[in-house]
Motif scaffolding. Structure first.
Motif, PDB file in Angstrom:
ATOM      1  N   ALA A  60       0.817  -1.166  -0.070  1.00 11.03           N
ATOM      2  CA  ALA A  60       0.167  -0.027   0.198  1.00 11.03           C
ATOM      3  C   ALA A  60       0.910   1.204  -0.085  1.00 11.03           C
ATOM      4  O   ALA A  60       0.666   2.256  -0.745  1.00 11.03           O
ATOM      5  CB  ALA A  60      -1.183   0.062   1.275  1.00 11.03           C
ATOM      6  N   ASP A  61       1.932   1.326   0.797  1.00  8.33           N
ATOM      7  CA  ASP A  61       2.699   2.551   0.945  1.00  8.33           C
ATOM      8  C   ASP A  61       3.557   2.775  -0.487  1.00  8.33           C
ATOM      9  O   ASP A  61       3.732   3.816  -0.848  1.00  8.33           O
ATOM     10  CB  ASP A  61       3.741   2.226   1.840  1.00  8.33           C
ATOM     11  N   ASP A  70      -5.826   5.778  -6.969  1.00 15.30           N
ATOM     12  CA  ASP A  70      -7.218   5.317  -7.342  1.00 15.30           C
ATOM     13  C   ASP A  70      -7.654   3.795  -6.748  1.00 15.30           C
ATOM     14  O   ASP A  70      -6.713   2.859  -6.952  1.00 15.30           O
ATOM     15  CB  ASP A  70      -7.543   5.373  -8.835  1.00 15.30           C
ATOM     16  N   ASP A  71      -8.787   3.777  -5.986  1.00 17.29           N
ATOM     17  CA  ASP A  71      -8.945   2.475  -5.530  1.00 17.29           C
ATOM     18  C   ASP A  71      -9.250   1.425  -6.657  1.00 17.29           C
ATOM     19  O   ASP A  71      -8.872   0.139  -6.081  1.00 17.29           O
ATOM     20  CB  ASP A  71     -10.570   2.489  -4.470  1.00 17.29           C
ATOM     21  N   ASP A  72      -9.733   1.470  -7.816  1.00 13.35           N
ATOM     22  CA  ASP A  72      -9.864   0.748  -8.515  1.00 13.35           C
ATOM     23  C   ASP A  72      -8.705   0.050  -9.225  1.00 13.35           C
ATOM     24  O   ASP A  72      -8.430  -1.076  -9.801  1.00 13.35           O
ATOM     25  CB  ASP A  72     -10.678   1.343  -9.916  1.00 13.35           C
ATOM     26  N   PRO A  76      -7.005  -4.342  -6.801  1.00 12.53           N
ATOM     27  CA  PRO A  76      -6.556  -5.741  -7.526  1.00 12.53           C
ATOM     28  C   PRO A  76      -5.284  -5.977  -7.028  1.00 12.53           C
ATOM     29  O   PRO A  76      -5.077  -7.257  -6.682  1.00 12.53           O
ATOM     30  CB  PRO A  76      -6.591  -5.408  -8.926  1.00 12.53           C
ATOM     31  N   LEU A  77      -4.110  -5.005  -6.611  1.00 15.93           N
ATOM     32  CA  LEU A  77      -2.905  -5.413  -6.383  1.00 15.93           C
ATOM     33  C   LEU A  77      -2.782  -5.897  -4.937  1.00 15.93           C
ATOM     34  O   LEU A  77      -2.013  -6.527  -4.696  1.00 15.93           O
ATOM     35  CB  LEU A  77      -1.958  -4.133  -6.643  1.00 15.93           C
TER      36      LEU A  77
END
Length: 286
Positions: A60-61, A70-72, A76-77
């Motif tokens: 995440a970092d 962007d959350d989209d 997925p990652l």
């Protein structure tokens, strides 16, 4: 990004490749990426090669550092992190499975194509139980019986993928010496040949035999395997096993060279349409 399928080994490699691509697009150094997750540049390198596990917080970092907000795009990652950290069935054999071969088993689980060339032993995915036991005893003569049986069970468990829902295409090229060497005795070899004949009933198994009459041939350097995957981020891998380690080749020039050798072997070998006839004849001569 569509979520890829595959073993945890392959998913780590795919995730690492995605992170490397994002980092390079932003021209961020390994050192800067390491600083962002309180780690060294060498850890970032290992992550990008898929050689270590991932933490959701670290990924995440890194995504934030790389401008993926962007959350989209992020979800997925991040979802891939959890899947990449799931241990495979082979981890139950960690006590007998060296790390260099654990990688191969994980890659094998996700391959769409596996090509083997063998000069001494029947490939592991085609070994009968009795033959596998003889091979294991040869390699571990001092091992207790319980350990020998676990090693045999591991080899048999690997073979399940040939009959799975989406099995790889196994294409094995065997030197005639593999079938002539009576490993474990004549009866074990007859059972082994029967096992190969049964495997040939599967539409995803092809076997060719290089007869003694060929003399010298393209793969004089020894046995090797080539694994192919459906994931675009995962190149073909050449695998060569040594006594206490293994070599993995991924560079395009290296892989192309081995693919060329494999193609020449397939031309020099007897056609696959003659394999049953040859196996049956050798079996009768044992």
């Amino acid at each position: 990004m569509a979520l890829p399928r595959g073993s945890s080994t392959v998913l780590r490699i795919v995730l690492g490749a995605q992170l490397r691509r994002l980092r390079e697009q932003r021209h961020i150094t390994l050192e800067a990426a390491g600083h962002a997750i309180r780690a060294s540049h060498s850890k970032i390198s290992r992550m990008e090669l898929g050689r270590v596990g991932f933490r959701v917080r670290d990924v995440a970092d890194l995504l934030t550092l790389y401008g993926v907000t962007d959350d989209d795009e992020r979800q997925p990652l991040l979802a891939l992190v959890e899947r990449a950290n799931v241990t495979g069935w082979w981890h139950n054999y960690n006590d007998i499975l060296p790390s260099w071969f654990e990688t191969y088993v994980g890659l094998e689980e996700s391959a769409t194509g596996i090509r083997n060339y063998e000069v001494q032993f029947v490939p592991g995915l085609l070994q009968s139980e009795g033959y596998a036991r003889a091979v294991v005893k040869l390699g571990f003569p001092a091992a207790p019986e319980e350990e020998l049986e676990r090693r045999v069970r591991l080899r048999m468990a690997r073979q399940r993928l040939l009959r799975g829902a989406e099995p790889p295409h196994l294409w094995a090229v065997l030197d005639e010496a593999v079938l002539r060497r009576p490993l474990g005795g004549a009866e074990v070899m007859r059972e082994q040949i029967d096992h190969i004949l049964q495997a040939l009933e599967l539409p995803n198994v092809t076997v060719q035999i290089v007869p003694f009459s060929v003399g010298g041939h393209a793969a004089a350097g020894g046995p090797f395997s080539i694994l192919r995957f459906s994931q675009p981020d995962l190149p073909d891998v050449v695998y060569m096993e040594q006594l206490t380690s293994a070599v993995y080749l991924e560079k395009r020039d290296d892989v192309d060279r081995y693919l060329e050798v494999m193609e020449r072997l397939c031309i020099e070998a007897e056609p696959a349409s003659r394999t049953r006839e040859i196996l049956t004849r050798i079996r009768e001569e044992l």
